[in-house]
Design a protein around this motif. Structure first.
Motif, short mmCIF file in Angstrom:
data_model
loop_
_atom_site.label_atom_id
_atom_site.label_comp_id
_atom_site.label_asym_id
_atom_site.label_seq_id
_atom_site.Cartn_x
_atom_site.Cartn_y
_atom_site.Cartn_z
N MET A 1 39.30 20.05 26.54
CA MET A 1 38.23 19.04 26.51
C MET A 1 38.27 18.19 27.78
O MET A 1 37.21 17.89 28.35
CB MET A 1 38.37 18.14 25.27
CG MET A 1 37.98 18.81 23.97
SD MET A 1 36.26 19.34 23.89
CE MET A 1 35.42 17.79 23.93
N GLU A 2 39.46 17.81 28.24
CA GLU A 2 39.57 17.01 29.45
C GLU A 2 39.10 17.79 30.68
O GLU A 2 38.43 17.24 31.55
CB GLU A 2 41.01 16.50 29.64
CG GLU A 2 41.40 15.42 28.66
CD GLU A 2 40.49 14.21 28.71
OE1 GLU A 2 40.21 13.70 29.82
OE2 GLU A 2 40.05 13.77 27.64
N LEU A 3 39.45 19.06 30.75
CA LEU A 3 38.96 19.89 31.85
C LEU A 3 37.44 19.98 31.82
O LEU A 3 36.78 19.89 32.85
CB LEU A 3 39.57 21.29 31.79
CG LEU A 3 41.05 21.40 32.12
CD1 LEU A 3 41.53 22.83 31.88
CD2 LEU A 3 41.33 20.98 33.55
N TYR A 4 36.90 20.15 30.63
CA TYR A 4 35.44 20.24 30.49
C TYR A 4 34.76 18.97 31.01
O TYR A 4 33.75 19.04 31.70
CB TYR A 4 35.04 20.50 29.03
CG TYR A 4 33.55 20.51 28.85
CD1 TYR A 4 32.79 21.60 29.29
CD2 TYR A 4 32.88 19.44 28.27
CE1 TYR A 4 31.41 21.62 29.15
CE2 TYR A 4 31.51 19.45 28.13
CZ TYR A 4 30.79 20.54 28.57
OH TYR A 4 29.41 20.54 28.45
N LYS A 5 35.31 17.82 30.70
CA LYS A 5 34.74 16.55 31.15
C LYS A 5 34.63 16.49 32.68
O LYS A 5 33.74 15.85 33.21
CB LYS A 5 35.56 15.37 30.64
CG LYS A 5 35.42 15.13 29.16
CD LYS A 5 36.31 13.99 28.72
CE LYS A 5 36.32 13.84 27.22
NZ LYS A 5 37.27 12.80 26.78
N GLN A 6 35.57 17.15 33.36
CA GLN A 6 35.57 17.15 34.82
C GLN A 6 34.39 17.93 35.40
O GLN A 6 33.96 17.67 36.52
CB GLN A 6 36.88 17.75 35.35
CG GLN A 6 38.11 16.98 34.98
CD GLN A 6 38.22 15.67 35.71
OE1 GLN A 6 37.85 15.56 36.87
NE2 GLN A 6 38.72 14.66 35.04
N ILE A 7 33.91 18.93 34.66
CA ILE A 7 32.87 19.82 35.22
C ILE A 7 31.57 19.82 34.43
O ILE A 7 30.64 20.53 34.79
CB ILE A 7 33.41 21.27 35.33
CG1 ILE A 7 33.85 21.82 33.98
CG2 ILE A 7 34.52 21.34 36.35
CD1 ILE A 7 34.26 23.27 33.99
N GLU A 8 31.47 19.01 33.39
CA GLU A 8 30.30 19.07 32.52
C GLU A 8 28.99 18.68 33.21
O GLU A 8 27.92 19.04 32.73
CB GLU A 8 30.50 18.23 31.26
CG GLU A 8 30.47 16.73 31.48
CD GLU A 8 30.69 15.96 30.19
OE1 GLU A 8 30.17 16.37 29.13
OE2 GLU A 8 31.39 14.94 30.24
N SER A 9 29.05 18.02 34.35
CA SER A 9 27.82 17.68 35.07
C SER A 9 27.04 18.93 35.49
O SER A 9 25.84 18.86 35.74
CB SER A 9 28.11 16.80 36.27
OG SER A 9 28.92 17.50 37.21
N ALA A 10 27.71 20.08 35.53
CA ALA A 10 27.04 21.33 35.86
C ALA A 10 25.98 21.69 34.83
O ALA A 10 25.07 22.48 35.10
CB ALA A 10 28.04 22.47 36.00
N SER A 11 26.05 21.09 33.65
CA SER A 11 25.06 21.39 32.59
C SER A 11 23.66 20.96 33.01
O SER A 11 22.67 21.44 32.45
CB SER A 11 25.46 20.73 31.27
OG SER A 11 25.47 19.33 31.40
N ALA A 12 23.54 20.11 34.02
CA ALA A 12 22.21 19.73 34.53
C ALA A 12 21.51 20.92 35.18
O ALA A 12 20.29 20.98 35.23
CB ALA A 12 22.34 18.59 35.54
N TYR A 13 22.29 21.89 35.65
CA TYR A 13 21.74 23.06 36.34
C TYR A 13 21.89 24.34 35.52
O TYR A 13 21.24 25.34 35.81
CB TYR A 13 22.43 23.24 37.70
CG TYR A 13 22.37 21.97 38.49
CD1 TYR A 13 21.20 21.58 39.12
CD2 TYR A 13 23.47 21.13 38.57
CE1 TYR A 13 21.13 20.39 39.83
CE2 TYR A 13 23.41 19.93 39.27
CZ TYR A 13 22.24 19.57 39.89
OH TYR A 13 22.17 18.39 40.58
#
Length: 157
Positions: A23-35
């Protein structure tokens, strides 16, 4: 919200520490969901199981105890750099270069397959030129209607 509930259910098969880590790793990269609209599903249903099975690896670059950047690589015949994200506080400080170099080493290639959205391409053009990455194809509507995805180093093995 429904998608995130499904992904939380996917994580229930792991112990608490492992779940928190992913979950912590996901939080680091979740901004990619915009694309990439189904980024969370991809991460929890493909990336996490592949990490467990060692078909993918997470690469991090830290500064002063903080995760400054993260990359996800796919260890397969594709030799793919799936995701690379530098924390905004550490942009333009060489973190991206370090992540690329670590990815090259892990994948055993200087030209991994990767794709980038049309909106993010200007941010990466300089580094792609620096490494001699080759634009091999452009696909429209692959992730979002009316948007292009640029493919690099597609055929390198």
């Amino acid at each position: 919200m429904k998608q995130m509930q499904n992904t939380n259910k996917d994580l229930m098969q792991y112990d608490d520490v492992t779940t928190i880590y992913y979950m912590e790793l996901y939080k680091q990269i979740e901004s990619a969901s915009a694309y990439y609209p189904e980024f969370d599903i991809w991460y929890f249903q493909k990336v996490v199981p592949d990490l467990i099975l060692e078909r993918r690896k997470i690469i991090t670059e830290t500064r002063d105890g903080d995760v400054a950047g993260i990359a996800v690589v796919k260890l397969s015949e594709e030799l793919k750099l799936s995701t690379l994200k530098v924390d905004e506080h550490y942009e333009n400080k060489g973190i991206g270069l370090k992540l690329f170099e670590k990815s090259f080493e892990l994948l055993d290639t200087k030209k991994p397959f990767l794709t980038v959205s049309e909106e993010r391409l200007p941010l990466f053009q300089k580094i792609f030129k620096y490494y001699g990455f080759e634009l091999t194809s452009i696909h429209e509507d692959i992730y979002r209607t009316g948007k292009k995805e640029f493919f690099f180093n597609e055929f390198n093995k």
